[in-house]
Scaffold this motif. Structure first.
Motif, PDB file in Angstrom:
ATOM      1  N   SER A 179      47.231  34.657  39.356  1.00  0.00           N
ATOM      2  CA  SER A 179      47.276  36.108  39.170  1.00  0.00           C
ATOM      3  C   SER A 179      48.691  36.608  38.886  1.00  0.00           C
ATOM      4  N   ARG A 180      49.677  35.745  39.048  1.00  0.00           N
ATOM      5  CA  ARG A 180      51.065  36.097  38.726  1.00  0.00           C
ATOM      6  C   ARG A 180      51.595  35.230  37.591  1.00  0.00           C
ATOM      7  N   SER A 181      50.683  34.684  36.778  1.00  0.00           N
ATOM      8  CA  SER A 181      51.088  33.725  35.751  1.00  0.00           C
ATOM      9  C   SER A 181      50.620  34.119  34.356  1.00  0.00           C
ATOM     10  N   VAL A 182      51.443  33.774  33.394  1.00  0.00           N
ATOM     11  CA  VAL A 182      51.079  33.847  31.987  1.00  0.00           C
ATOM     12  C   VAL A 182      51.164  32.423  31.460  1.00  0.00           C
ATOM     13  N   VAL A 183      50.078  31.969  30.847  1.00  0.00           N
ATOM     14  CA  VAL A 183      50.032  30.605  30.312  1.00  0.00           C
ATOM     15  C   VAL A 183      50.055  30.714  28.796  1.00  0.00           C
ATOM     16  N   ALA A 194      44.983  34.567  35.666  1.00  0.00           N
ATOM     17  CA  ALA A 194      46.142  34.462  34.774  1.00  0.00           C
ATOM     18  C   ALA A 194      45.861  35.179  33.463  1.00  0.00           C
ATOM     19  N   THR A 195      46.920  35.461  32.738  1.00  0.00           N
ATOM     20  CA  THR A 195      46.805  35.858  31.339  1.00  0.00           C
ATOM     21  C   THR A 195      47.077  34.595  30.535  1.00  0.00           C
ATOM     22  N   ILE A 196      46.151  34.248  29.664  1.00  0.00           N
ATOM     23  CA  ILE A 196      46.245  33.002  28.908  1.00  0.00           C
ATOM     24  C   ILE A 196      46.329  33.360  27.427  1.00  0.00           C
ATOM     25  N   ILE A 197      47.349  32.857  26.759  1.00  0.00           N
ATOM     26  CA  ILE A 197      47.550  33.097  25.332  1.00  0.00           C
ATOM     27  C   ILE A 197      47.476  31.744  24.637  1.00  0.00           C
ATOM     28  N   ASP A 214      33.509  36.885  33.235  1.00  0.00           N
ATOM     29  CA  ASP A 214      34.230  38.052  33.745  1.00  0.00           C
ATOM     30  C   ASP A 214      35.608  38.227  33.112  1.00  0.00           C
ATOM     31  N   ALA A 215      35.938  37.392  32.145  1.00  0.00           N
ATOM     32  CA  ALA A 215      37.225  37.497  31.451  1.00  0.00           C
ATOM     33  C   ALA A 215      37.077  38.373  30.213  1.00  0.00           C
ATOM     34  N   PHE A 240      39.731  26.951  32.858  1.00  0.00           N
ATOM     35  CA  PHE A 240      39.654  28.412  32.903  1.00  0.00           C
ATOM     36  C   PHE A 240      39.345  28.899  34.317  1.00  0.00           C
ATOM     37  N   THR A 241      38.497  28.197  35.043  1.00  0.00           N
ATOM     38  CA  THR A 241      38.190  28.576  36.423  1.00  0.00           C
ATOM     39  C   THR A 241      39.433  28.437  37.295  1.00  0.00           C
ATOM     40  N   PHE A 242      40.168  27.348  37.134  1.00  0.00           N
ATOM     41  CA  PHE A 242      41.397  27.130  37.908  1.00  0.00           C
ATOM     42  C   PHE A 242      42.416  28.238  37.635  1.00  0.00           C
TER      43      PHE A 242
END
Length: 128
Positions: free
Chosen positions: A26-30, A53-56, A81-82, A47-49
């Motif tokens: 929740s504090r990460s950008v990948v 996160a925000t994933i780009i 839910d994403a 994706f579950t793990f």
């Protein structure tokens, strides 16, 4: 402490590699730019793990055999839910207001501004 961590290799063991870092999704950008391996690496489990996160992800399906099918499979791996969004670079960047570029002829300006891509770029954004 905020940190940027660059790991050497991303493969099917990505969850254990990230778990070692004790990341808080929740504090990460990948940022994922792995030249087509995103279709192998970004499984439902990944994706579950990374939930929160925000994933780009830079998408490379246009360069791969059965790319359309791989893209569909990747989207099926994303939790329901994403929120997803595609950002695409289909038009040239603006050179307006950059005098050095405004003074060039069209051909020279095109060379300066080109990324040399065979296809326009697309990035998948996944947010929870």
């Amino acid at each position: 402490v905020d940190a940027l961590v660059v790991k050497e290799k991303v493969d099917q063991n990505v969850i254990s590699s990230l778990a070692e870092l004790k990341i808080n999704p929740s504090r990460s950008v990948v940022l994922c730019d792995i030249e087509g391996a995103e279709f192998d690496v970004l499984t439902q489990e990944v994706f579950t793990f990374l939930h929160g996160a925000t994933i780009i992800v830079e998408l490379h399906d246009k360069l791969i055999k059965n790319g359309h099918g791989l893209r569909q499979k990747l989207f099926k791996n994303i939790p329901s839910d994403a929120q997803t969004q595609i950002i695409s670079q289909k038009r040239a960047s603006s050179f307006e207001g950059i005098s050095d570029l405004e003074e060039l002829n069209d051909s020279d300006r095109a060379l300066v501004m080109s990324e040399g891509r065979k296809f326009f770029g697309e990035w998948l954004i996944v947010e929870y």
